[in-house]
Write an enzyme that holds these catalytic residues in place. Sequence first.
Site, PDB file in Angstrom:
ATOM      1  N   GLY A  97       0.832  -1.203   0.000  1.00 30.32           N
ATOM      2  CA  GLY A  97       0.000   0.000   0.000  1.00 30.32           C
ATOM      3  C   GLY A  97       0.865   1.251   0.000  1.00 30.32           C
ATOM      4  N   VAL A 110       1.195   3.719   2.301  1.00 29.12           N
ATOM      5  CA  VAL A 110       1.953   3.981   3.526  1.00 29.12           C
ATOM      6  C   VAL A 110       2.901   2.828   3.847  1.00 29.12           C
ATOM      7  CG1 VAL A 110       1.800   4.592   5.964  1.00 29.12           C
ATOM      8  CG2 VAL A 110      -0.085   5.114   4.461  1.00 29.12           C
ATOM      9  N   TYR A 127     -15.624   3.223   7.383  1.00 27.13           N
ATOM     10  CA  TYR A 127     -14.175   3.118   7.538  1.00 27.13           C
ATOM     11  C   TYR A 127     -13.765   3.714   8.893  1.00 27.13           C
ATOM     12  CZ  TYR A 127      -9.261   4.131   6.413  1.00 27.13           C
ATOM     13  OH  TYR A 127      -7.904   4.216   6.422  1.00 27.13           O
ATOM     14  N   ASN A 187      -4.495  13.488   5.174  1.00 30.25           N
ATOM     15  CA  ASN A 187      -4.559  13.039   3.772  1.00 30.25           C
ATOM     16  C   ASN A 187      -3.148  12.873   3.209  1.00 30.25           C
ATOM     17  OD1 ASN A 187      -7.287  13.418   4.079  1.00 30.25           O
ATOM     18  ND2 ASN A 187      -7.541  14.514   2.145  1.00 30.25           N
ATOM     19  N   ARG A 211      -8.331  20.896   2.802  1.00 28.38           N
ATOM     20  CA  ARG A 211      -7.632  19.666   3.176  1.00 28.38           C
ATOM     21  C   ARG A 211      -6.149  19.956   3.396  1.00 28.38           C
ATOM     22  NH1 ARG A 211     -12.150  18.369   3.265  1.00 28.38           N
ATOM     23  NH2 ARG A 211     -13.206  16.521   2.481  1.00 28.38           N
TER      24      ARG A 211
END
Length: 317
Positions: A14, A16, A137, A166, A210
Amino acid sequence: MNKGSKIYVAGHRGLVGGAIVRRLRAAGHDNLVLRTSAELDLKDQAAVRAFFAAERPEVVVLAAARVGGILANDSYPADFIYDNLMIEANVIEAARQVGVRKLLFLGSTCIYPKLAPQPLKEEYLLSGPLEPTNEWYAVAKIAGIKLCQAYRRQYGCDFISAMPTNLYGPGDNFDLEKSHVMPALIRKCHEAKLRGDRTVTVWGSGRPRREFLHVDDCADACVYLLAHYDEEPIVNIGVGEDLTIRELAEMVKEVVGFEGDLVFDASKPDGTPRKLVDVTRLFGLGWRPSIGLREGIEQTYRWFLEQEEVRGVRSEE
Ligand code: GDP
């Protein structure tokens, strides 16, 4: 954590997890345990127990999750809540069973209430209703935090939780339906430039704010926390600055070199009005980010172009 410590990074493919593996390797940690989801289904309790019993890692980074942008969350609520609950419960319990010395659980800032004051302080957790588009989530991630805290209280496990803001960067998902805003805008501007389109469509009003953290900075913060943090409260990972989606879209447009106009599609959801984390706790521990937003977008766009080239070569073969 010394160089030889056996570290299991769950979710290494993924965004991260991949960045954490790169960061650990760069620091000389080469005793890493990695499994793809095809090799180990983290939703399968028996498989996870058997894996931990066989490998007995000393340190675990739990970066595996079902993730996605605003549309994916809204469209697959059952997958988002079930998969994440199973992954967390299985990994955390198995880690306790084999005596893992340190575990870092990665959450997200969507665990905070939709209308919490900004910047988001860690103590706002569970102080109000969640943003409906990603509550599935978020509820699962909150359960993961509570698992770590409960295991610390009941069993004395040194399990910590960090909430990155984010994220963006190399390795991100550039699928237009499932991605987050940054990769979507990079791809949309790039394709519009190639086609010579006059406009690019940005979802929502462009007004939501954001904060964006480069994934390599996030990985650096995670490794820093593994070494410097061992308490129950969660820790935000961010840069402490935000901008509007319109400003972001303008910046991406410039970096990519798309010369047309931005059009805002109000039929798409805005999501939470603002998301900026309070980084006092993390900065207080001595960590700082090092990649500026524009520089980070430029670097991500270069990575995206390299991937496009690889795909182009493959499709010609
Ligand atoms: P969020 O931070 O959980 O809301 O997730 P996203 O990154 O998916 O969306 C952030 C904001 O960007 C929302 O206000 C979206 O409506 C907006 N946005 C604008 N264009 C896009 C796009 O092409 N894709 C996505 N995912 N979001 C977009």
